[in-house]
Design a protein around this motif. Structure first.
Motif, PDB file in Angstrom:
ATOM      1  N   LEU A  12     -14.147  12.498 -11.113  1.00 18.58           N
ATOM      2  CA  LEU A  12     -13.551  11.365 -11.833  1.00 18.58           C
ATOM      3  C   LEU A  12     -13.413  10.119 -10.957  1.00 18.58           C
ATOM      4  O   LEU A  12     -13.079   9.055 -11.451  1.00 18.58           O
ATOM      5  N   ARG A  13     -13.678  10.226  -9.672  1.00 13.07           N
ATOM      6  CA  ARG A  13     -13.625   9.048  -8.796  1.00 13.07           C
ATOM      7  C   ARG A  13     -15.028   8.760  -8.236  1.00 13.07           C
ATOM      8  O   ARG A  13     -15.734   7.900  -8.735  1.00 13.07           O
ATOM      9  N   ASP A  14     -15.491   9.524  -7.260  1.00 13.08           N
ATOM     10  CA  ASP A  14     -16.821   9.243  -6.694  1.00 13.08           C
ATOM     11  C   ASP A  14     -17.909   9.513  -7.745  1.00 13.08           C
ATOM     12  O   ASP A  14     -18.905   8.798  -7.829  1.00 13.08           O
ATOM     13  N   GLY A  15     -17.694  10.534  -8.563  1.00 12.73           N
ATOM     14  CA  GLY A  15     -18.674  10.875  -9.601  1.00 12.73           C
ATOM     15  C   GLY A  15     -18.800   9.769 -10.633  1.00 12.73           C
ATOM     16  O   GLY A  15     -19.895   9.409 -11.063  1.00 12.73           O
ATOM     17  N   TYR A 138      -6.836  11.342   5.077  1.00 12.16           N
ATOM     18  CA  TYR A 138      -7.386  10.134   5.708  1.00 12.16           C
ATOM     19  C   TYR A 138      -8.906  10.235   5.726  1.00 12.16           C
ATOM     20  O   TYR A 138      -9.463  11.208   6.237  1.00 12.16           O
ATOM     21  N   PHE A 139      -9.594   9.218   5.150  1.00 14.10           N
ATOM     22  CA  PHE A 139     -11.067   9.270   5.202  1.00 14.10           C
ATOM     23  C   PHE A 139     -11.591   8.325   6.280  1.00 14.10           C
ATOM     24  O   PHE A 139     -11.080   7.217   6.456  1.00 14.10           O
ATOM     25  N   MET A 140     -12.577   8.798   6.990  1.00 16.71           N
ATOM     26  CA  MET A 140     -13.235   7.982   8.025  1.00 16.71           C
ATOM     27  C   MET A 140     -14.621   7.669   7.485  1.00 16.71           C
ATOM     28  O   MET A 140     -15.589   8.410   7.722  1.00 16.71           O
ATOM     29  N   GLU A 141     -14.707   6.571   6.731  1.00 13.20           N
ATOM     30  CA  GLU A 141     -15.962   6.259   6.053  1.00 13.20           C
ATOM     31  C   GLU A 141     -17.107   6.126   7.047  1.00 13.20           C
ATOM     32  O   GLU A 141     -16.944   5.581   8.143  1.00 13.20           O
ATOM     33  N   ASP A 142     -18.258   6.663   6.643  1.00 15.74           N
ATOM     34  CA  ASP A 142     -19.489   6.616   7.451  1.00 15.74           C
ATOM     35  C   ASP A 142     -19.365   7.350   8.786  1.00 15.74           C
ATOM     36  O   ASP A 142     -19.989   6.976   9.777  1.00 15.74           O
ATOM     37  N   ILE A 166      -8.061  15.579   6.978  1.00 17.08           N
ATOM     38  CA  ILE A 166      -8.968  14.574   7.532  1.00 17.08           C
ATOM     39  C   ILE A 166     -10.323  14.729   6.851  1.00 17.08           C
ATOM     40  O   ILE A 166     -10.970  15.781   6.952  1.00 17.08           O
ATOM     41  N   ASN A 167     -10.708  13.656   6.167  1.00 14.59           N
ATOM     42  CA  ASN A 167     -11.980  13.654   5.459  1.00 14.59           C
ATOM     43  C   ASN A 167     -13.051  13.046   6.373  1.00 14.59           C
ATOM     44  O   ASN A 167     -12.864  11.967   6.924  1.00 14.59           O
ATOM     45  N   VAL A 168     -14.155  13.781   6.511  1.00 11.91           N
ATOM     46  CA  VAL A 168     -15.230  13.354   7.424  1.00 11.91           C
ATOM     47  C   VAL A 168     -16.474  13.023   6.579  1.00 11.91           C
ATOM     48  O   VAL A 168     -17.417  13.825   6.487  1.00 11.91           O
ATOM     49  N   PRO A 169     -16.496  11.861   5.950  1.00 12.08           N
ATOM     50  CA  PRO A 169     -17.593  11.586   5.017  1.00 12.08           C
ATOM     51  C   PRO A 169     -18.914  11.234   5.691  1.00 12.08           C
ATOM     52  O   PRO A 169     -18.956  10.441   6.635  1.00 12.08           O
ATOM     53  N   ASP A 170     -19.950  11.851   5.171  1.00  9.83           N
ATOM     54  CA  ASP A 170     -21.305  11.403   5.504  1.00  9.83           C
ATOM     55  C   ASP A 170     -21.670  10.473   4.342  1.00  9.83           C
ATOM     56  O   ASP A 170     -22.430  10.823   3.440  1.00  9.83           O
ATOM     57  N   THR A 171     -21.083   9.293   4.389  1.00 11.18           N
ATOM     58  CA  THR A 171     -21.111   8.337   3.278  1.00 11.18           C
ATOM     59  C   THR A 171     -22.520   7.984   2.813  1.00 11.18           C
ATOM     60  O   THR A 171     -22.755   7.749   1.627  1.00 11.18           O
ATOM     61  N   THR A 172     -23.448   7.916   3.761  1.00 17.32           N
ATOM     62  CA  THR A 172     -24.803   7.467   3.421  1.00 17.32           C
ATOM     63  C   THR A 172     -25.794   8.627   3.318  1.00 17.32           C
ATOM     64  O   THR A 172     -26.995   8.392   3.184  1.00 17.32           O
ATOM     65  N   CYS A 201     -15.145  18.245   4.128  1.00 10.47           N
ATOM     66  CA  CYS A 201     -16.543  17.784   4.106  1.00 10.47           C
ATOM     67  C   CYS A 201     -16.733  16.910   2.867  1.00 10.47           C
ATOM     68  O   CYS A 201     -16.388  17.332   1.750  1.00 10.47           O
ATOM     69  N   HIS A 202     -17.287  15.745   3.066  1.00  8.95           N
ATOM     70  CA  HIS A 202     -17.571  14.834   1.940  1.00  8.95           C
ATOM     71  C   HIS A 202     -18.981  14.318   2.190  1.00  8.95           C
ATOM     72  O   HIS A 202     -19.195  13.441   3.027  1.00  8.95           O
ATOM     73  N   CYS A 203     -19.958  14.874   1.478  1.00 13.37           N
ATOM     74  CA  CYS A 203     -21.354  14.544   1.795  1.00 13.37           C
ATOM     75  C   CYS A 203     -22.054  13.901   0.603  1.00 13.37           C
ATOM     76  O   CYS A 203     -21.791  14.242  -0.551  1.00 13.37           O
ATOM     77  N   HIS A 204     -22.946  12.999   0.925  1.00 14.54           N
ATOM     78  CA  HIS A 204     -23.769  12.369  -0.114  1.00 14.54           C
ATOM     79  C   HIS A 204     -25.195  12.883   0.015  1.00 14.54           C
ATOM     80  O   HIS A 204     -25.603  13.395   1.059  1.00 14.54           O
ATOM     81  N   ASN A 205     -25.944  12.702  -1.078  1.00 14.98           N
ATOM     82  CA  ASN A 205     -27.195  13.455  -1.208  1.00 14.98           C
ATOM     83  C   ASN A 205     -28.465  12.618  -1.017  1.00 14.98           C
ATOM     84  O   ASN A 205     -29.517  12.985  -1.525  1.00 14.98           O
TER      85      ASN A 205
HETATM   86  O1  KIV Z   1     -18.421   8.455   0.670  1.00 15.68           O
HETATM   87  C1  KIV Z   1     -17.333   8.051   1.118  1.00 15.68           C
HETATM   88  O2  KIV Z   1     -17.200   7.717   2.291  1.00 15.68           O
HETATM   89  C2  KIV Z   1     -16.212   7.974   0.183  1.00 15.68           C
HETATM   90  C3  KIV Z   1     -14.865   7.646   0.765  1.00 15.68           C
HETATM   91  C4  KIV Z   1     -14.249   6.503   0.038  1.00 15.68           C
HETATM   92  C5  KIV Z   1     -14.011   8.853   0.776  1.00 15.68           C
HETATM   93  O3  KIV Z   1     -16.368   8.249  -0.977  1.00 15.68           O
END
Ligand code: KIV
Ligand code: ZN
Length: 381
Positions: A12-15, A138-142, A166-172, A201-205
């Motif tokens: 409901l947020r990133d999606g 806490y998210f550490m973007e990128d 602690i959120n460790v996003p692989d934003t890109t 873990c917060h990963c993008h595809n």
């Molecule tokens: O991908 C990302 O870094 C995010 C953060 C805002 C959590 O979605």
């Protein structure tokens, strides 16, 4: 020993940040209720300061949903945090998710801050958010493109300030599994107070590695996964909830990790999200795609009809599907055809069967799939 990983759903947020997707308040509530049924631990319901609609939906989910933590996203700004805290106020359990970028790229081009300024801003945000709830992520973007020594410093300081996850996003979507494993493992073994927080873990595809990276992060010690249903999200999307959950389930032998997910709700959830977002699930999508339990070649059909596990590692019933499917095509064999004829309740002699089979091959050569109507026509000839 079986360990537990928390499932943080951000459909409901990133999606919802997927281009072309906009959900109404009612639709968000319907998805939220289904996510509770599915058994997720945390629902990221939105970014309250971003619009009145987002505020309302976070607030409504906070009021309506029980037995789940409701989370709201903020930038590392006091106003954002206040608005999120207000939206989350009615929740049984509430989490504020704040943070900012850590890579040189984000610091220079987006935030236009020095490392020290960004660290100070993040620490202040965590301290400010703590007055509204003890549950601060806490998210550490990128993080995937950031300097490790700086990441370690940020983690240490924000944990001291009161962050509990602690959120460790692989934003890109830049990293690959071995690298993401070392990112998580490196943080956990180099930051002195890392035992005071859960790592996520917060990963993008972008390179198609979101699920693999998330699983690698779990192997590296993370105990929360941030996922979306059907993997929807910005650009190429986020890590797919159903893929991570089923990988952990099917490969329990290697991961030794459980989730609180009722896997039989995976397919109903996937269908609901697809219907309400208008994001079609590709047929060959892992776990929930229309072809995920369908067999069309003669060799595979023969195997599956003798013993399902020859070509299926997931029993479809486990994800809420009815059964495996035998799809009749020009590559199907006698065994598959007999099975489908039995399904429509048709009895035949051996001689009659050969006649039907030959007619079937002729029809199959002209079509992508021989369906039930075609079969009825074949047997009635
Ligand atoms: O991908 C990302 O870094 C995010 C953060 C805002 C959590 O979605
Ligand atoms: Zn993201």
């Amino acid at each position: 020993m079986i360990d537990r990983v928390l499932v943080f759903d951000t459909t409901l947020r990133d999606g919802e940040q997927s281009p072309g997707v906009r959900l109404s308040l009612e639709e968000k509530l319907e998805i939220g209720k289904q996510l509770v049924l599915l058994g997720v631990d945390i629902i990221e319901a939105g970014f309250p300061i971003s619009s009145p609609g987002d505020f309302q939906s976070v607030n409504m989910l906070a009021k309506e949903l029980k037995n789940v933590t409701i989370c709201g996203l903020t930038r590392a700004r006091e106003k954002d945090i206040e608005v999120a805290a207000e939206a989350l106020q009615p929740a049984e359990r509430r989490r504020i998710h704040t943070g900012l970028g850590v890579s040189e790229n984000h610091l220079q081009h987006k935030l236009r801050m020095s490392r020290e300024q960004a660290l100070e801003t993040g620490v202040k945000a965590v301290k400010y958010a703590r007055q509204f709830t003890d549950d601060i992520e806490y998210f550490m973007e990128d993080s995937g493109r950031a300097d490790l020594d700086y990441v370690y410093k940020v983690v240490e300081e924000v944990i001291k300030a009161g962050a509990t996850t602690i959120n460790v996003p692989d934003t890109t979507g830049f990293t690959y599994p071995n690298e993401y494993y070392h990112l998580i493992h490196g943080i956990m073994s180099n930051v002195p107070n890392s035992d005071k927080a859960v790592f996520s873990c917060h990963c993008h595809n972008d390179l198609g590695m979101a699920t693999a990276n998330t699983l690698a992060g779990v192997l590296g010690g993370a105990r929360q996964v941030e996922v979306t249903v059907n993997g929807i999200g910005e650009r190429a999307g986020n890590t797919a909830l159903e893929e991570v959950v089923m990988a952990l389930f099917i490969r329990k032998d290697k991961f030794g990790i459980e989730t609180g997910i009722d896997t039989t709700q995976l397919l109903p959830t996937s269908r609901l999200v697809s219907k309400l977002t208008g994001m079609v699930v590709q047929r060959n999508k892992a776990v929930v795609g229309a072809n995920a339990y369908a067999h069309s070649s003669g060799i595979h059909q023969d195997g599956v009809l003798k013993e399902r596990s020859t070509y299926e590692i997931i029993d479809p019933v486990l994800v809420g599907a009815e059964k495996s499917e035998i799809i009749l095509t020009a590559r199907s064999g006698r065994h598959g055809l007999k099975h489908r004829l039995a399904e429509i309740g048709f009895a035949y002699s051996d001689e009659r069967f050969e006649e039907i089979y030959n007619n079937f091959l002729q029809v199959a050569d002209t079509k992508k799939e021989v369906n039930e109507d075609d079969l009825r026509m074949l047997v009635s000839r």
